[in-house]
Design an enzyme around this catalytic site. Structure first.
Site, PDB file in Angstrom:
ATOM      1  N   SER A 117       0.961  -1.135   0.214  1.00 63.11           N
ATOM      2  CA  SER A 117      -0.116  -0.021  -0.139  1.00 63.11           C
ATOM      3  C   SER A 117       1.046   1.419  -0.149  1.00 63.11           C
ATOM      4  O   SER A 117       1.936   1.023   0.332  1.00 63.11           O
ATOM      5  CB  SER A 117      -1.051   0.279   1.276  1.00 63.11           C
ATOM      6  OG  SER A 117      -0.184   0.464   2.405  1.00 63.11           O
ATOM      7  N   THR A 118       0.484   2.367  -0.290  1.00 61.36           N
ATOM      8  CA  THR A 118       1.366   3.397  -0.390  1.00 61.36           C
ATOM      9  C   THR A 118       1.796   3.830   0.955  1.00 61.36           C
ATOM     10  O   THR A 118       3.109   4.000   1.028  1.00 61.36           O
ATOM     11  CB  THR A 118       0.503   4.823  -0.725  1.00 61.36           C
ATOM     12  OG1 THR A 118      -0.840   4.367  -1.087  1.00 61.36           O
ATOM     13  CG2 THR A 118       0.783   5.524  -2.165  1.00 61.36           C
TER      14      THR A 118
END
Ligand SMILES: [Zn+2]
Length: 488
Positions: A11-12
């Site tokens: 995920s970011t």
């Protein structure tokens, strides 16, 4: 030939926080797959996806492969790459094992034993706990900011401008005036959302984003948004998973739910309408939604409630008769109510109400004025109010005279027509046995018109096994206290 799926996800935030790079994960997984003796390696990768959700394109691909092809190994760097929710980890694990595939984690010694399961569960629980902690921290930050009175974002709401310097909302007077117009169409004229949207569009009033065409949903949202009574709620909706909604099939889509009240953060902003007007708008919206869902052939549909359990009652029929029945079904002892019985009783009551001189007198309706005059007066008052608002908008330069001309003319025409009918009514009144005439007229109405009359009078009808209670309000067009001053 032995086949392995390798699954990797970032995920970011992960990339920033843990340095879990995608390439890293893949490299380590490939190494492990080779150790296990896999000859064919299939990559399933999710980049920029949260582990909160099952529906990730890469994971979905992997799960489908496991179901349809022979896969010997499912290799993943760490359990929290697979899922951040314990329940999800367990679902996926079960699925993998059920299809005879071996689940392997590179940095976690997973064995399909009771101890292994326990460790695995604990890790899942901890991942979930961490996620919750992050959420808490975010909420605290938001709360703190809200306490200082600042906005966290520009809500871009019609009726308001965002003041970047003070980070606050200020009322946009012209748009606020339009909001008042919308509110009065909705409450006084009982106009629906689409009709309001059409009217705004035809008057050439632009939307917040400058579009020419208004949507009914925009109107609905504006009328039911507490912002206009001065309350901006942050964290009102649970948006977890919404970002990925487009990847889901219709029945898997994440339903948008509201956070419980104590999860939300309130920021006070300047109000455009009073709380009581807002409350009326909500009531009207509820009523519209109830009546629009109601069944066409039942006179009282949308108005009937069970006196025993307070649920709504809806129309139903067997081969012989139509009934109203409690929606709690067999969980409620309320017997079926034959629709004929209920509808006759209520309709007679309505006729009695409208014909009863005492009731009308009790409401201080002056003797000389019958129901119809009251209707005309109310309509005239609304017409004049709208005319005034339109002129106001034109004077402020918000709407051009050209655009509003059509609407102005039609309002003006209506006012003239109403004035003429009012005059003819009042000259007629001396010899007019009005209450009698009214009740004869009511008896010959069509079903649709009857329904309109009932809906305009009855608030709710509460059903008990051997009697009905009709809660009615004489609408503003008859009630004297809400009546516009006569002689205008
Ligand atoms: Zn019931």
């Amino acid at each position: 030939m032995k086949r392995a799926i390798i699954y990797a996800r970032v995920s970011t935030e992960d990339q920033a926080q843990h340095g879990y790079s995608l390439v890293d994960q893949i490299d380590k997984c490939i190494l492990r797959a080779k150790e296990e003796g896999a000859e064919k390696i299939i990559h399933c990768v999710d980049e920029g996806f949260s582990g909160d959700l099952l529906a990730r394109p890469g994971l979905t691909k992997a799960r489908n492969l496991i179901k349809t092809a022979t896969i010997n190994f499912f290799i993943c760097f760490d359990p929290d790459r697979l899922a951040r929710k314990l329940a999800h980890q367990l679902i996926i694990t079960d699925e993998i094992e059920k299809h005879g595939c071996k689940l392997v984690f590179v940095n976690f010694n997973w064995q399909n034993t009771s101890e292994g399961r326990l460790f695995y569960s604990l890790r899942g629980a901890i991942a979930e706990f961490e996620k919750e902690k992050i959420r808490e921290r975010t909420m605290r930050g938001l709360r703190q900011k809200a306490l200082q009175g600042g906005l966290t974002h520009n809500p871009d709401a019609y009726g308001y401008d965002y003041n970047q310097a003070t980070n606050s909302l200020i009322i946009n007077e012209r748009e606020a005036e339009v909001y008042h117009l919308i509110s009065s169409w909705f409450l006084d004229e009982s106009l629906g959302y689409s009709a309001i949207a059409r009217r705004l569009t035809s008057m050439g009033i632009p939307t917040k984003r400058g579009a020419k065409r208004w949507a009914a949903t925009t109107v609905l949202r504006m009328l039911s948004n507490p912002l206009y009574k001065g309350e901006l709620w942050l964290q009102r909706y649970d948006t977890v998973g919404k970002k990925n909604n487009k990847y889901l099939s219709p029945d898997e889509k994440v339903k948008v739910t509201e956070h419980p009240k104590d999860h939300r953060v309130l920021i006070k902003v300047p109000a455009i309408i009073t709380s009581s007007t807002f409350h009326k708008q909500l009531q009207q919206a509820k009523r519209i939604s109830r009546l629009s869902k109601s069944r066409a052939n039942y006179l009282l549909s949308g108005l009937v409630f069970c006196g025993l359990c307070e649920s709504a009652m809806t129309g139903t029929r067997n081969s012989h008769n139509a009934y109203y029945r409690c929606t709690k079904g067999k969980h409620c002892p309320q017997p079926y109510l034959p629709s004929k019985v209920a509808e006759n009783a209520i309709w007679n009551e309505v006729i009695a109400m409208l014909s009863n001189k005492q009731i009308l007198d009790g409401l201080n309706v002056s003797d000389a004025e019958c129901y119809e005059v009251q209707v005309l007066r109310r309509q005239l008052y609304e017409g004049e109010k709208e005319y005034e608002r339109l002129i106001n908008l034109i004077q402020r330069g918000y709407v051009s005279l050209d655009d509003a001309e059509e609407r102005l003319t039609s309002v003006k025409d209506r006012i003239n027509r109403l004035n003429i009918s009012l005059q003819s009514q009042s000259t007629k009144k001396e010899q007019d046995p009005k209450t009698f005439q009214l009740s004869t007229k009511l008896k010959s109405l069509s079903f649709k018109s009857k329904q309109r009359v009932v809906r305009s009078l009855a608030e709710r009808i509460v059903v008990f096994p051997d009697y009905l209670v009709l809660y009615a309000s004489i609408p503003p067009l008859v009630a004297a206290n809400n009546c516009p001053p006569s002689g205008t």
